[in-house]
Design an enzyme around this catalytic site. Structure first.
Site, PDB file in Angstrom:
ATOM      1  N   GLU A   1       0.815  -1.219   0.000  1.00 30.47           N
ATOM      2  CA  GLU A   1       0.000   0.000   0.000  1.00 30.47           C
ATOM      3  C   GLU A   1       0.849   1.270   0.000  1.00 30.47           C
ATOM      4  O   GLU A   1       0.476   2.281  -0.611  1.00 30.47           O
ATOM      5  CB  GLU A   1      -0.928   0.009   1.219  1.00 30.47           C
ATOM      6  CG  GLU A   1      -2.007  -1.061   1.217  1.00 30.47           C
ATOM      7  CD  GLU A   1      -1.572  -2.357   1.884  1.00 30.47           C
ATOM      8  OE1 GLU A   1      -2.459  -3.160   2.238  1.00 30.47           O
ATOM      9  OE2 GLU A   1      -0.345  -2.579   2.035  1.00 30.47           O
TER      10      GLU A   1
ATOM     11  N   ARG B   1      10.453   1.326  -4.297  1.00 30.98           N
ATOM     12  CA  ARG B   1      10.961   0.179  -5.047  1.00 30.98           C
ATOM     13  C   ARG B   1      10.944  -1.060  -4.166  1.00 30.98           C
ATOM     14  O   ARG B   1      11.638  -1.133  -3.146  1.00 30.98           O
ATOM     15  CB  ARG B   1      12.375   0.481  -5.541  1.00 30.98           C
ATOM     16  CG  ARG B   1      13.133  -0.718  -6.091  1.00 30.98           C
ATOM     17  CD  ARG B   1      12.631  -1.154  -7.442  1.00 30.98           C
ATOM     18  NE  ARG B   1      13.555  -2.120  -8.038  1.00 30.98           N
ATOM     19  CZ  ARG B   1      13.188  -3.102  -8.838  1.00 30.98           C
ATOM     20  NH1 ARG B   1      11.921  -3.259  -9.145  1.00 30.98           N
ATOM     21  NH2 ARG B   1      14.074  -3.913  -9.348  1.00 30.98           N
TER      22      ARG B   1
ATOM     23  N   HIS C   1      17.469   6.961 -10.760  1.00 36.23           N
ATOM     24  CA  HIS C   1      16.560   6.813  -9.628  1.00 36.23           C
ATOM     25  C   HIS C   1      15.800   8.102  -9.341  1.00 36.23           C
ATOM     26  O   HIS C   1      14.990   8.162  -8.423  1.00 36.23           O
ATOM     27  CB  HIS C   1      17.333   6.357  -8.385  1.00 36.23           C
ATOM     28  CG  HIS C   1      17.945   4.999  -8.555  1.00 36.23           C
ATOM     29  ND1 HIS C   1      19.169   4.824  -9.143  1.00 36.23           N
ATOM     30  CD2 HIS C   1      17.494   3.757  -8.244  1.00 36.23           C
ATOM     31  CE1 HIS C   1      19.453   3.520  -9.181  1.00 36.23           C
ATOM     32  NE2 HIS C   1      18.454   2.869  -8.639  1.00 36.23           N
TER      33      HIS C   1
END
Length: 773
Positions: free
Chosen positions: A16, A523, A702
């Site tokens: 979540e 990630r 990133h």
């Protein structure tokens, strides 16, 4: 005997947190919706830990991105350029939310009028978790700049109806893990930072805290300097003087603390010491001897916080009983070895694992339950005893074992030296100076993920799935050719994860459905489980790579994951040495490398981002590990002809201390992350005179920000000042899987333009283009 936990997974049972953060970054939800998801996850975590009878339940172990970054905000360590960030609504600048500054530090910030890079990121000790590196000025000032720890303490107190245990990174570890922008010793900041820790501790005490957990994982190092030891002594002496009637649980993990325990035991504020008896079970006796004449409680980290196998209750009970015998039951705590953020949440969410394997496994929720079992066994419920020695052997294969044992020296060496190979490869490939490529993966869009999911659920035939994948490959080749890249990749659209993909094709592995673990920020990865001997019985990558090569005249890289990375990023069987499993994987990868070469693929990349990550934390153990890690890579890579070029990729690691071993991998081309650190790493490669070719990452994948041509050119120029021009490749710092196509296209176009500019401006003359400028 108290039961406690150092930290619980914060991603949520269904990831979540990942979904909420990514929705917030894309702007469909407001901050309150994001905070609601965080609150819901924390509540569920606290209730689970209460249900299984923990006596001390952690709070402030939750984070929206990274707990080290949280600590930087708490202490006011926010670089000046992030203070000025504004957000825009209808072209009107507005003050940012605190959370926006936080995410800008982690991910960068690029909007109208603003272009700020993300902070540096690196590995958390020897794990696959990444943290945001604190940045210190020489005269760094600290202050309490966030209420998160206090708000979550009150929140936990309300939910639990009891007093939680706040968790903080200790001052020595926090300074140690950061970096100074100027040339100064970070430990010089100890006198500035300790008063803020004292304020935080005393405020928590005023709110009712009885126990506070201070994490000092650097205490496992056997190379702490005199200054670092003195900083520890100063900090804990000051806190002992200024923080009365509070219990500090000093925790260390990932290895033993025997070298530094004599320093730890002298401070009144340290009421308990937590040690990792999974990584170093032998330290127990020396600790009992050293702590026997003190009042310090010993917290036994006996549940493995980094692997998914059930606890061996027989062994654990022996350790508990021995500690009780020496210290008394009132001076014993039991806990997992480290925070449980490194394991999945609940084995009950797995429905496809063989029952004979699943019954041996324990995720975070089960590990908390194991503490309750151990307490009950101590109290007399011997029927709960679980002895791993009674388990049947894991899946075994005689031929695989023999192949590892019978390996010869010639299996670990390329045919010729790098100098000879380089000449042959340059003659064969005709690549320009500063050749451009990417690391491997391209954006994994919702369409691609849906396609793979439908195929997995058997809603698509093999034929239909392959046709769709081939269309994606053709499209990505076209995009790369239009961008102007010199060496192409097939995009890896058929791959879910760089380790999980191979685990699904090798025997001896299994994949989970919901075994997600946080790697960094949003990630998450799903590490496979190695439960038996590793066997490659068919080709794994040949079909898609060869199809891609057939669609272009440019060179196409074959993409593989190396044996050490597959090992490190899996949950590994615990019934044989790590190096034995690594060698088994290496032989499987070797067979795939040979098959790729036989199929006409002339450049093969064997990614090893985890070699540095697996390095033991004590220097005395480095050589043994590095010897077998290098050997495993060379088993996998040394089977090819001179004309076949072997690449490897490593990211977000400190290589300075192990450069001789990186060189001994003997990869023709090494690509590494250097963009966030502004090429600082290359100085070490230059001083070492790294012999082979190298691709220092020229932009940070990133972060969503798009680098300019000039900044990429400047990095190439900086690289050319440290390395021979003929040895430099130009590439991003990692795979592009997590990025969006609009970001990728623009960034790669800027990268290729910067490479063209470098060819024009950094060469002495067109006929002498192999010399350093």
């Amino acid at each position: 005997m108290l039961k406690h936990n150092l930290g619980y997974p914060r991603i949520g049972r269904r990831r979540e947190l990942k979904k909420a953060c990514e929705a917030y970054w894309a702007n469909p939800i407001d901050p309150n919706q994001l905070f609601y998801v965080g609150k819901k996850i924390r509540k569920e975590n606290w209730k689970i830990q209460k249900k299984y009878g923990l006596d001390l339940i952690p709070c402030n172990d939750f984070s929206f991105y990274d707990h080290v970054l949280d600590m930087s905000l708490l202490l006011g360590v926010i670089p000046e350029y992030y203070h000025s960030i504004s957000t825009y609504d209808n072209d009107t600048p507005t003050p940012p939310n605190h959370i926006d500054v936080y995410f800008a530090m982690a991910r960068g910030f690029q909007k109208k009028g603003w272009d700020i890079k993300a902070m540096e990121m690196t590995k958390w000790f020897n794990t696959n978790y990444h943290y945001i590196v604190p940045e210190f000025d020489k005269n760094q000032k600290f202050s309490i700049s966030s209420n998160k720890i206090f708000e979550e303490f009150e929140e936990a107190k309300f939910i639990l109806k009891s007093i939680p245990k706040p968790v903080l990174i200790g001052p020595i570890s926090y300074l140690f893990l950061g970096k100074g922008k100027d040339n100064f010793d970070k430990m010089d900041l100890i006198e500035n930072i300790v008063p803020i820790y004292i304020q935080i501790i005393n405020q928590l005490k005023e709110k009712g805290a009885n126990w506070i957990q201070l994490d000092e994982p650097v205490l496992v190092f056997d190379f702490l300097s005199k200054k670092e030891i003195e900083a520890f002594q100063y900090a804990y002496q000051k806190m002992s003087q200024c923080c009365s009637e509070i219990n500090i649980l000093l925790t260390s993990y990932f290895d033993g603390v025997s070298e530094n325990v004599s320093v730890i035991k002298n401070y009144s504020i340290i009421k308990a010491l937590h040690v990792d008896l999974v990584e170093d079970p032998e330290q127990l006796e020396s600790l009992l001897n050293l702590l026997g004449d003190t009042k310090i409680i010993l917290s036994l980290g006996i549940i493995d916080g980094r692997n998914i196998w059930k606890n061996n209750y027989v062994n654990s009970i022996k350790k508990i009983e021995r500690t009780i015998e020496v210290l008394g039951e009132e001076r014993v705590m039991i806990a997992p070895s480290c925070s449980l953020i490194h394991v999945p949440i609940d084995i009950e969410d797995e429905h496809l694992i063989l029952s004979s394997v699943k019954e041996r496994m324990a995720f975070a929720k089960q590990k908390i339950s194991e503490l309750q079992d151990l307490e009950n066994i101590i109290k007399g419920k011997k029927d709960l005893l679980y002895d791993k020695k009674k388990e049947k052997d894991f899946f075994q294969d005689k031929k695989v074992k023999e192949r590892v044992i019978l390996a010869k020296n010639k299996d670990f060496k390329r045919i010729s030296s790098f100098e000879r190979r380089q000449k042959k490869q340059h003659k064969k490939f005709h690549l320009p100076i500063f050749p451009t490529t990417t690391i491997g993966s391209f954006p994994q869009t919702k369409e691609i993920r849906t396609l793979r999911n439908k195929f997995k659920k058997k809603e698509l035939s093999q034929e239909e799935y392959e046709k769709r994948i081939e269309k994606f490959i053709i499209d990505v080749i076209k995009k790369q050719e239009e961008i102007g890249l010199d060496v192409l990749v097939h995009g890896e659209f058929e791959r879910n994860d760089m380790v999980e993909f191979f685990s699904e094709k090798l025997k001896g592995f299994l994949s989970t459905e919901n075994g997600w673990v946080q790697s960094y920020g949003s990630r998450c990865v799903k590490p496979p489980v190695i439960y038996g001997d590793v066997i490659r019985d068919k080709d794994m990558t040949i079909k898609h790579v060869c199809f891609a090569q057939s669609k272009t005249k440019k060179l196409m890289k074959g993409m593989l994951t190396g044996p050490v990375t597959i090992l490190q990023w899996s949950f590994v069987r615990d019934d044989q040495p790590l190096f034995t499993t690594a060698y088994q994987i290496a032989w499987a990868i070797r067979d795939e490398v040979k098959s790729l070469e036989n199929s006409g693929i002339r450049i093969i990349q064997i990614d090893e981002p985890a070699i540095r990550e697996g390095l033991p934390l004590k220097k005395k153990n480095w050589k043994f590990y590095l010897d077998w890690a290098v050997k495993a890579f060379r088993i996998s890579s040394s089977v090819v002809k001179d004309e076949t070029q072997i690449h490897t990729h490593m990211c977000y690691s400190e290589f300075n201390d192990i450069l001789p071993h990186i060189a001994s991998l003997d990869a023709d081309v090494l690509t590494i992350e250097t963009s966030r650190s502004k090429m600082e790493l290359l100085k070490a490669f230059s001083e070492f005179s790294y012999p082979n070719e190298i691709g220092p990452g020229v932009y940070d994948i990133h972060s969503p920000r798009i680098p300019t041509v000039k900044e990429i050119f400047d990095l190439i120029k900086k690289a050319s000042n440290n390395l021979p021009i003929r040895n430099i490749w130009v590439n991003p710092d990692c795979g592009l899987k997590t990025r969006k196509w609009n970001e990728v296209i623009k960034s790669l176009k800027n990268m290729t333009e910067a490479a063209k500019m470098a060819r024009e401006k950094l060469l002495i003359n067109p006929t002498n283009n192999l010399k350093k400028s």
